[in-house]
Scaffold this motif. Structure first.
Motif, PDB file in Angstrom:
ATOM      1  N   THR A 130       0.711  -1.245  -0.013  1.00  0.00           N
ATOM      2  CA  THR A 130      -0.055   0.115  -0.046  1.00  0.00           C
ATOM      3  C   THR A 130       0.638   1.428  -0.100  1.00  0.00           C
ATOM      4  N   ASN A 131       2.077   1.174   0.434  1.00  0.00           N
ATOM      5  CA  ASN A 131       2.783   2.419   0.720  1.00  0.00           C
ATOM      6  C   ASN A 131       4.096   2.265  -0.394  1.00  0.00           C
ATOM      7  N   ALA A 132       3.869   1.302  -1.431  1.00  0.00           N
ATOM      8  CA  ALA A 132       4.989   1.058  -2.289  1.00  0.00           C
ATOM      9  C   ALA A 132       5.455   2.469  -3.062  1.00  0.00           C
ATOM     10  N   ILE A 133       6.786   2.486  -3.386  1.00  0.00           N
ATOM     11  CA  ILE A 133       6.924   3.630  -4.273  1.00  0.00           C
ATOM     12  C   ILE A 133       6.318   3.441  -5.739  1.00  0.00           C
ATOM     13  N   LYS A 134       5.862   4.268  -6.416  1.00  0.00           N
ATOM     14  CA  LYS A 134       5.177   4.284  -7.585  1.00  0.00           C
ATOM     15  C   LYS A 134       6.285   4.221  -8.802  1.00  0.00           C
ATOM     16  N   ASP A 135       6.415   3.170  -9.751  1.00  0.00           N
ATOM     17  CA  ASP A 135       7.272   3.374 -10.882  1.00  0.00           C
ATOM     18  C   ASP A 135       7.107   4.805 -11.609  1.00  0.00           C
ATOM     19  N   PRO A 136       8.310   5.364 -11.675  1.00  0.00           N
ATOM     20  CA  PRO A 136       8.198   6.721 -12.761  1.00  0.00           C
ATOM     21  C   PRO A 136       7.430   6.398 -13.856  1.00  0.00           C
ATOM     22  N   ALA A 137       7.428   5.188 -14.593  1.00  0.00           N
ATOM     23  CA  ALA A 137       6.891   5.255 -15.705  1.00  0.00           C
ATOM     24  C   ALA A 137       5.404   5.544 -15.665  1.00  0.00           C
ATOM     25  N   ASP A 138       4.854   5.198 -14.446  1.00  0.00           N
ATOM     26  CA  ASP A 138       3.256   5.552 -13.959  1.00  0.00           C
ATOM     27  C   ASP A 138       2.910   6.880 -13.479  1.00  0.00           C
ATOM     28  N   TRP A 139       3.880   7.615 -13.235  1.00  0.00           N
ATOM     29  CA  TRP A 139       3.627   9.025 -12.764  1.00  0.00           C
ATOM     30  C   TRP A 139       2.732   9.782 -13.660  1.00  0.00           C
ATOM     31  N   THR A 140       1.926  10.465 -13.190  1.00  0.00           N
ATOM     32  CA  THR A 140       0.876  11.394 -14.107  1.00  0.00           C
ATOM     33  C   THR A 140       1.817  12.509 -14.500  1.00  0.00           C
ATOM     34  N   GLY A 144      17.509  17.608 -21.411  1.00  0.00           N
ATOM     35  CA  GLY A 144      15.886  17.456 -21.941  1.00  0.00           C
ATOM     36  C   GLY A 144      15.362  16.076 -21.492  1.00  0.00           C
ATOM     37  N   LEU A 145      15.670  15.466 -20.037  1.00  0.00           N
ATOM     38  CA  LEU A 145      15.504  14.525 -19.641  1.00  0.00           C
ATOM     39  C   LEU A 145      13.885  14.825 -18.914  1.00  0.00           C
ATOM     40  N   THR A 146      12.861  14.216 -18.889  1.00  0.00           N
ATOM     41  CA  THR A 146      11.810  14.087 -18.142  1.00  0.00           C
ATOM     42  C   THR A 146      11.839  13.750 -16.803  1.00  0.00           C
ATOM     43  N   LYS A 147      10.803  14.256 -15.712  1.00  0.00           N
ATOM     44  CA  LYS A 147      10.811  13.881 -14.376  1.00  0.00           C
ATOM     45  C   LYS A 147      11.055  12.077 -14.533  1.00  0.00           C
ATOM     46  N   ALA A 148      10.354  11.421 -15.060  1.00  0.00           N
ATOM     47  CA  ALA A 148      10.316  10.054 -15.003  1.00  0.00           C
ATOM     48  C   ALA A 148      11.973   9.422 -15.546  1.00  0.00           C
ATOM     49  N   GLU A 149      12.022  10.054 -16.513  1.00  0.00           N
ATOM     50  CA  GLU A 149      13.515   9.719 -17.107  1.00  0.00           C
ATOM     51  C   GLU A 149      14.929  10.008 -15.984  1.00  0.00           C
ATOM     52  N   ALA A 150      14.638  11.391 -15.423  1.00  0.00           N
ATOM     53  CA  ALA A 150      15.698  11.621 -14.514  1.00  0.00           C
ATOM     54  C   ALA A 150      15.574  10.914 -13.158  1.00  0.00           C
ATOM     55  N   SER A 151      14.281  10.667 -12.758  1.00  0.00           N
ATOM     56  CA  SER A 151      14.268   9.656 -11.625  1.00  0.00           C
ATOM     57  C   SER A 151      15.119   8.326 -11.608  1.00  0.00           C
ATOM     58  N   VAL A 152      14.930   7.855 -13.130  1.00  0.00           N
ATOM     59  CA  VAL A 152      15.330   6.452 -13.315  1.00  0.00           C
ATOM     60  C   VAL A 152      16.961   6.587 -13.504  1.00  0.00           C
ATOM     61  N   LYS A 153      17.314   7.599 -13.985  1.00  0.00           N
ATOM     62  CA  LYS A 153      19.013   7.782 -14.020  1.00  0.00           C
ATOM     63  C   LYS A 153      19.495   8.257 -12.650  1.00  0.00           C
ATOM     64  N   ILE A 154      18.906   8.781 -11.772  1.00  0.00           N
ATOM     65  CA  ILE A 154      19.253   9.074 -10.521  1.00  0.00           C
ATOM     66  C   ILE A 154      19.505   7.713  -9.950  1.00  0.00           C
ATOM     67  N   ASP A 155      18.328   7.151  -9.985  1.00  0.00           N
ATOM     68  CA  ASP A 155      18.641   5.476  -9.370  1.00  0.00           C
ATOM     69  C   ASP A 155      19.886   4.730  -9.767  1.00  0.00           C
TER      70      ASP A 155
END
Length: 64
Positions: free
Chosen positions: A5-15, A43-54
């Motif tokens: 229930t408190n799992a981190i949402k996959d960046p690909a699923d971020w609105t 030019g990374l998106t928020k989701a792409e940046a999150s994945v690259k940070i990881d």
């Protein structure tokens, strides 16, 4: 109650994942990339940046 229930949402699923990366993300990415001796694409998106940070956190040992 599920443990997920408190799992981190996959960046690909971020609105807002397709929005441009935030200033904070870009700053942290540049810090990590410098330590990892890598380039960060522009030019990374928020989701792409999150994945690259990881990825870079893992590479530099700054992971969670």
């Amino acid at each position: 109650m599920s443990d997920q229930t408190n799992a981190i949402k996959d960046p690909a699923d971020w609105t807002t994942g397709e929005e441009p990366a935030t200033g904070a993300q870009e700053s942290y990415l540049n810090t990590l990339a410098s330590e990892a001796h890598e380039e960060v694409p522009d030019g990374l998106t928020k989701a792409e940046a999150s994945v690259k940070i990881d990825e870079l956190q893992e590479k530099t040992g700054r992971g969670r």
